[in-house]
Write an enzyme that holds these catalytic residues in place. Structure first.
Site, PDB file in Angstrom:
ATOM      1  N   ASN A   1     -30.440 -11.883  29.155  1.00 36.21           N
ATOM      2  CA  ASN A   1     -30.350 -13.297  29.494  1.00 36.21           C
ATOM      3  C   ASN A   1     -31.587 -14.116  29.126  1.00 36.21           C
ATOM      4  OD1 ASN A   1     -30.997 -11.388  31.684  1.00 36.21           O
ATOM      5  ND2 ASN A   1     -31.674 -13.202  32.771  1.00 36.21           N
TER       6      ASN A   1
ATOM      7  N   CYS B   1     -39.754 -17.697  39.860  1.00 37.41           N
ATOM      8  CA  CYS B   1     -40.765 -18.607  40.399  1.00 37.41           C
ATOM      9  C   CYS B   1     -40.350 -19.072  41.775  1.00 37.41           C
ATOM     10  CB  CYS B   1     -40.943 -19.803  39.477  1.00 37.41           C
ATOM     11  SG  CYS B   1     -42.249 -20.934  39.971  1.00 37.41           S
TER      12      CYS B   1
ATOM     13  N   GLN C   1     -23.866 -12.164  30.254  1.00 37.98           N
ATOM     14  CA  GLN C   1     -24.238 -13.047  29.146  1.00 37.98           C
ATOM     15  C   GLN C   1     -23.453 -12.742  27.875  1.00 37.98           C
ATOM     16  OE1 GLN C   1     -26.204 -15.667  29.146  1.00 37.98           O
ATOM     17  NE2 GLN C   1     -27.148 -15.446  31.156  1.00 37.98           N
TER      18      GLN C   1
ATOM     19  N   THR D   1     -11.566 -12.859  52.334  1.00 37.64           N
ATOM     20  CA  THR D   1     -10.520 -13.731  51.801  1.00 37.64           C
ATOM     21  C   THR D   1     -10.913 -14.235  50.420  1.00 37.64           C
ATOM     22  OG1 THR D   1      -9.912 -14.379  54.039  1.00 37.64           O
ATOM     23  CG2 THR D   1      -9.193 -15.843  52.246  1.00 37.64           C
TER      24      THR D   1
ATOM     25  N   HIS E   1     -19.567 -18.494  36.144  1.00 38.67           N
ATOM     26  CA  HIS E   1     -20.320 -19.739  35.915  1.00 38.67           C
ATOM     27  C   HIS E   1     -21.229 -19.700  34.695  1.00 38.67           C
ATOM     28  CE1 HIS E   1     -24.494 -18.823  37.498  1.00 38.67           C
ATOM     29  NE2 HIS E   1     -23.848 -17.779  37.967  1.00 38.67           N
TER      30      HIS E   1
ATOM     31  N   GLY F   1     -21.773 -12.145  39.351  1.00 40.25           N
ATOM     32  CA  GLY F   1     -22.382 -11.049  38.603  1.00 40.25           C
ATOM     33  C   GLY F   1     -23.317 -10.205  39.464  1.00 40.25           C
TER      34      GLY F   1
ATOM     35  N   SER G   1     -19.275 -12.735  35.270  1.00 39.28           N
ATOM     36  CA  SER G   1     -19.493 -13.889  36.140  1.00 39.28           C
ATOM     37  C   SER G   1     -18.837 -15.113  35.522  1.00 39.28           C
ATOM     38  CB  SER G   1     -20.995 -14.123  36.308  1.00 39.28           C
ATOM     39  OG  SER G   1     -21.210 -15.274  37.093  1.00 39.28           O
TER      40      SER G   1
HETATM   41  C1  LIG Z   1     -26.575 -14.835  35.745  1.00 44.86           C
HETATM   42  C2  LIG Z   1     -26.658 -13.385  35.522  1.00 44.86           C
HETATM   43  C3  LIG Z   1     -26.305 -12.471  36.530  1.00 44.86           C
HETATM   44  C4  LIG Z   1     -25.934 -12.927  37.911  1.00 44.86           C
HETATM   45  O1  LIG Z   1     -24.656 -13.487  38.001  1.00 44.86           O
HETATM   46  P1  LIG Z   1     -24.307 -14.415  39.248  1.00 44.86           P
HETATM   47  O2  LIG Z   1     -22.852 -14.681  39.096  1.00 44.86           O
HETATM   48  O3  LIG Z   1     -25.153 -15.642  39.112  1.00 44.86           O
HETATM   49  O4  LIG Z   1     -24.629 -13.645  40.472  1.00 44.86           O
HETATM   50  C5  LIG Z   1     -26.370 -11.127  36.238  1.00 44.86           C
HETATM   51  N1  LIG Z   1     -26.736 -10.687  35.034  1.00 44.86           N
HETATM   52  C6  LIG Z   1     -27.082 -11.521  34.034  1.00 44.86           C
HETATM   53  C7  LIG Z   1     -27.453 -10.964  32.711  1.00 44.86           C
HETATM   54  C8  LIG Z   1     -27.056 -12.891  34.244  1.00 44.86           C
HETATM   55  O5  LIG Z   1     -27.408 -13.710  33.259  1.00 44.86           O
END
Ligand SMILES: *Cc1c(COP(=O)(O)O)cnc(C)c1O
Length: 390
Positions: free
Chosen positions: A151, A325, A179, A237, A201, A71, A199
């Protein structure tokens, strides 16, 4: 010790079905998708399949999906890319104060290069007002970027209306939907989205993988040079296993949106009710109902959020303060500050984010520990209910 994970907005576990999708791409199908031989073609087929799945999940065309490292990269690409590609038209960008750091810092970087950025305020529920968007549009505004779901508090923005307004003024619209996917239905066509960050994960897929949707015809410069991957737009890649997993993860997440949200809502409502019954002087930060079910942000008066987080951690319960933090010095959340959460709650606000596997036992254990720890922290707090020092 019992372990309870209530930090699903930070990352989720990778589901078994996603792992199963990924495994063959580590060894059985290990070719470089850019290679011209059969090994390469087999790997490329996995990428194509994943691309189709991502496209279908958001109602896009496959050739509008570009895989990225996640993301953050997608947000950087969208914002800097649109800015660079349209700078002859204007140098003004509109975003909000509650965006993810990868949006805010991309905007900061552009400001140092001569672009002008308006960071919109939000109301106390965390909502961007359409009237504000309209008010701040200028002749040289080239991009509006507003996140679909926040988020930290889970507020759902009025994306469709903002996108419509952007287009009525000839402005490109981007949304960070990291999110949102898996929590609300996202249809880029219907919602008039030009660019959208995703994203893997955050939806039971692997870390280090995501995508940027770029609507055909939208001008967006490329950031990574040096390879022909992603139709020559994003060199490097492919992370084939992760991309294959992402395809499966987003397909499942979008298919199961309603079931998962309903299940999480039931548990979430129970959790909030228990807190309100058992712990005095608390406040739910965020919108009452225009929000995703899985994120609850609660302010505890007369409690230090860092201390609460660490003491919950000692009991095996994982939560987040939402604040950055990294340096060891806790900054107060920029989101809660923008929402003007009262000072006495700001210091003691915790984000609880629920995943699809949450159980009532997990919640009962968490409530039990919360009651204990909040009581303990308040008994040693230098601040009294009146806000005066003891
Ligand atoms: C986690 C998050 C991202 C970042 O995504 P990554 O894949 O961890 O770089 C961006 N925007 C929001 C709202 C997120 O919660």
């Amino acid at each position: 010790m019992k372990k309870v994970y209530l930090d699903n907005a930070a990352t989720t576990f990778c589901s078994n079905e996603v792992l199963n999708e990924m495994m063959p791409a580590f060894n059985a199908i290990y070719g470089n998708p850019n290679s011209l031989h059969s090994f390469g073609r087999d790997a490329a087929a996995l990428i194509d399949h994943a691309r189709d799945r991502v496209a279908k999940a958001i109602d896009a065309h496959s050739n509008e999906i570009y895989f990225t490292s996640g993301g953050s990269e997608a947000n950087n690409w969208a914002i800097k890319g649109v800015a660079y590609a349209n700078k002859h038209k204007g140098k003004h960008i509109i975003t909000s104060k509650i965006e993810h750091d990868s949006v805010l810092e991309s905007c900061k970087a552009l400001e140092s290069e001569g672009f002008e950025v308006t960071y919109l305020n939000v109301d106390e529920n965390g909502l961007v007002s359409l009237a504000d968007v309209i008010h701040y549009i200028k002749k040289d505004t080239i991009l509006i970027s507003i996140m679909a779901v926040n988020n930290e508090v889970g507020t759902i923005q009025n994306i469709k209306a903002i996108a419509k307004t952007a287009h009525e003024n000839g402005i490109v619209f981007h949304t960070d939907a990291v999110q949102a996917i898996g929590a609300v239905k996202i249809d880029v066509e219907d919602m008039e989205i030009d660019l959208m960050s995703m994203s893997a994960h955050k939806l039971y897929g692997p870390k280090g993988c995501g995508a940027l949707y770029i609507k055909n015809g939208i001008k967006c410069a490329d950031l990574l040079d040096g390879g022909t991957q992603e139709r020559k737009r994003r060199a490097g890649t492919h992370n084939v296993p992760a991309i294959a997993g992402f395809g499966r993860a987003i397909e499942t997440a979008t298919r199961d949106v309603i079931v998962n949200q309903q299940k999480i809502k039931t548990i979430r409502d129970y959790f909030v009710k228990q807190i309100q019954e058992k712990i005095a002087y608390t406040r739910v930060n965020g919108h009452q109902y225009q929000k995703v079910q899985g994120i609850v942000n609660i302010g505890f008066e007369m409690v230090d959020s860092e201390a609460l987080l660490m003491m919950l951690d000692l009991e095996g319960i994982a939560v987040s303060t939402g604040s950055a933090c990294t340096s060891g010095v806790a900054e107060k959340s920029h989101v809660l500050k923008a929402m003007r959460v009262p000072e006495e709650y700001l210091k003691g606000s915790i984000r609880f984010s629920f995943g699809k596997n949450i159980s009532k036992e997990d919640i009962d254990y968490t409530i039990e520990k919360l009651v204990e720890i909040v009581g303990k922290l308040r008994s040693i707090s230098p601040v009294t209910k009146t806000g005066r020092a003891k």
